[in-house]
Design a protein around this motif. Structure first.
Motif, short mmCIF file in Angstrom:
data_model
loop_
_atom_site.label_atom_id
_atom_site.label_comp_id
_atom_site.label_asym_id
_atom_site.label_seq_id
_atom_site.Cartn_x
_atom_site.Cartn_y
_atom_site.Cartn_z
N UNK A 122 0.84 -1.21 0.00
CA UNK A 122 0.00 0.00 0.00
C UNK A 122 0.87 1.25 0.00
N UNK A 123 0.34 2.33 -0.55
CA UNK A 123 1.02 3.62 -0.55
C UNK A 123 -0.01 4.74 -0.55
N UNK A 124 0.29 5.81 0.17
CA UNK A 124 -0.54 7.02 0.13
C UNK A 124 0.00 7.85 -1.03
N UNK A 125 -0.58 7.65 -2.20
CA UNK A 125 0.00 8.17 -3.45
C UNK A 125 0.10 9.68 -3.50
N UNK A 126 -1.03 10.35 -3.23
CA UNK A 126 -1.08 11.81 -3.43
C UNK A 126 -2.26 12.40 -2.65
N UNK A 166 -15.18 16.51 16.35
CA UNK A 166 -15.95 17.54 17.03
C UNK A 166 -17.18 17.92 16.21
N UNK A 167 -16.94 18.25 14.93
CA UNK A 167 -18.04 18.74 14.09
C UNK A 167 -18.68 17.62 13.27
N UNK A 168 -18.03 16.41 13.26
CA UNK A 168 -18.46 15.29 12.40
C UNK A 168 -18.47 15.72 10.92
N UNK A 169 -17.64 16.69 10.59
CA UNK A 169 -17.56 17.17 9.19
C UNK A 169 -16.15 16.99 8.66
N UNK A 170 -16.06 16.96 7.34
CA UNK A 170 -14.79 16.86 6.66
C UNK A 170 -13.97 18.12 6.91
N UNK A 171 -12.65 17.97 7.08
CA UNK A 171 -11.77 19.13 7.22
C UNK A 171 -10.70 19.08 6.14
N UNK A 172 -10.00 20.19 5.95
CA UNK A 172 -8.89 20.20 4.99
C UNK A 172 -7.79 19.26 5.49
N UNK A 173 -7.11 18.62 4.55
CA UNK A 173 -6.04 17.68 4.89
C UNK A 173 -4.95 18.41 5.69
N UNK A 174 -4.50 17.78 6.79
CA UNK A 174 -3.45 18.36 7.62
C UNK A 174 -2.10 17.90 7.05
N UNK A 175 -1.31 18.82 6.46
CA UNK A 175 -0.08 18.42 5.76
C UNK A 175 0.92 17.68 6.65
N UNK A 176 1.00 18.00 7.96
CA UNK A 176 1.95 17.31 8.85
C UNK A 176 1.66 15.81 8.93
N UNK A 177 0.37 15.48 8.85
CA UNK A 177 0.00 14.05 8.88
C UNK A 177 0.49 13.37 7.60
N UNK A 178 0.46 14.10 6.50
CA UNK A 178 0.80 13.50 5.20
C UNK A 178 2.31 13.38 4.97
N UNK A 179 3.09 14.25 5.63
CA UNK A 179 4.53 14.32 5.35
C UNK A 179 5.24 12.96 5.39
N UNK A 180 5.03 12.15 6.47
CA UNK A 180 5.79 10.89 6.54
C UNK A 180 5.48 9.91 5.40
N UNK A 181 4.32 10.05 4.77
CA UNK A 181 3.96 9.15 3.67
C UNK A 181 4.69 9.46 2.37
N UNK A 182 5.30 10.67 2.33
CA UNK A 182 5.96 11.14 1.10
C UNK A 182 5.00 11.15 -0.08
N UNK A 183 3.75 11.51 0.21
CA UNK A 183 2.72 11.63 -0.82
C UNK A 183 2.96 12.90 -1.64
N UNK A 184 2.53 12.86 -2.88
CA UNK A 184 2.64 14.03 -3.74
C UNK A 184 1.46 14.98 -3.48
N UNK A 185 1.76 16.26 -3.23
CA UNK A 185 0.68 17.23 -3.09
C UNK A 185 0.29 17.67 -4.49
N UNK A 186 -1.02 17.65 -4.79
CA UNK A 186 -1.44 18.01 -6.15
C UNK A 186 -2.57 19.03 -6.10
#
Lengths: 248, 248
Positions: B80-84, B117-137
């Motif tokens: 598995x990979x967190x592609x982008x 808290x809100x049970x709603x979607x939030x913008x992706x938190x980049x710090x969480x994504x960093x270790x996956x080395x995913x491409x930001x697009x």
């Protein structure tokens, strides 16, 4: 009196746990049986051997004592032994321990050998039993007597047998009975209590598409809460059980 | 464009397979998600990290290509990979290979981050994504368009939500939708065909005790058999899917 022991460790994945994050009864029995299959393979009396003799194992009864259900991500140790057998019945035990070595679950079970040709029970084949170092005995091992459901005092829910309830033996896999039995209880009762013991005895097979009734009767005697269960298709009983509960 | 890959092996136990001894769709998705959880833990952005931020992962869509479903006792390799990711959506891929190295399954998925808290979607938190080395697009990744069920041409089966359908998030675990969708098809159809691809998109949550309808419409165009699916509670759609089939 005891057979050769086999043990393995197992990490509980999230998808085998319930709303509380605890291993479900169905998954508990699944992983115990998986461990016993591994013992059979290790002793060279696995499914291939059984198939060559046109025989299969069928469980007829379980007695489970549950001190604590393990939680998601816990690594547990499963131990099993084919304790003893007589002309028709094989007695297998299981234990489940947590990482600190505490006993969480102890299970006694009865298995019989079934002929795939006649679909009937046959006498135990001693050559199959030899590698387990099980004790051959004359008498029978006693299990608690399962009290019958009083239909007049029972409530019930209906369960149509689904495609994914059917296993490779073309009938309902018996762990589904646990789900039907427990789901027939109220949500609040399930949230407020935990299973302390289960006695279950299997009867008739159930097939795809059949409509089953899961009957339940709650019996409270002093502090002890017991539920009596029956899964039936029309007048045929597929399983009867007795569960004791403790408040959380 | 690709993230850091994680892989693990997994031996398919009997209780994750169907009447044919093949891994079920529900169990396939369970073991893929388990592998991705292990990657999250390895990279120190597991559930503990998400909980500390009051965030959870929610899958919104899967595309599965299934060349061959692995069978009971096969040892498979899951990659598995967190592609982008873009502002709101994270794209994760999965592959499943057999012991000979043949690709059995390839999966693309879309996940979002939800605030507890809100049970709603939030913008992706980049710090969480960093270790996956995913491409930001900037743009979005295209998934096949899921054709709607025509209610007038559909058949349906009803499924009452059971206690064991509910997971630790207090709603129906989304793998149950696969069971409801497939079980709504005829037994003979399921025996004579295999799933070649699945596109599924999730909508409203479903709660304990609700009565769901699993609608299915079969569409045959030349040699291709497609089924269109919808799981709904009254007018609210919980999931829509499109499955392509091949004769066995």
């Amino acid at each position: 009196m005891s057979g050769k022991q086999y043990s393995e460790t197992y990490k509980i994945p999230y998808f085998e746990t319930d709303i509380k994050g605890e291993l479900t009864l169905a998954s508990l029995v699944n992983i115990l049986i998986l461990a016993s299959e591994h013992q059979l393979i290790n002793l060279n009396v696995g499914e291939a051997t059984m198939h060559s003799l046109n025989l299969g194992w069928v469980v007829t009864q379980y007695h489970l004592d549950i001190t604590r259900m393990p939680r998601v991500d816990e690594t547990v140790k499963i131990v099993t032994e084919a304790e003893s057998y007589n002309k028709y019945f094989c007695y297998r035990n299981f234990w489940l321990y947590d990482e600190a070595g505490n006993q969480c679950v102890a299970v006694q079970s009865i298995f019989v050998m079934m002929s795939y040709e006649t679909r009937k029970m046959v006498a135990v084949v001693p050559e199959i039993m030899a590698p387990f170092e099980s004790t051959e005995m004359k008498g029978s091992k006693r299990f608690p007597r399962i009290q019958k459901v009083d239909h007049a005092l029972a409530t019930s829910k209906a369960y149509r047998v689904r495609y994914f309830d059917i296993d490779g033996n073309q009938h309902v896999n018996n762990v589904h009975y646990f789900e039907w039995m427990l789901d027939a209880l109220d949500y609040d009762f399930l949230m407020d209590h935990r299973v302390a013991s289960v006695d279950i005895r299997y009867g008739h097979e159930i097939q795809y598409g059949q409509m089953t009734q899961s009957l339940v009767q709650q019996v409270t005697e002093e502090a002890a809460i017991t539920t009596r269960h029956k899964v039936a298709v029309d007048d045929l009983s597929a399983a009867e059980a007795m569960i004791t509960w403790q408040p959380r």
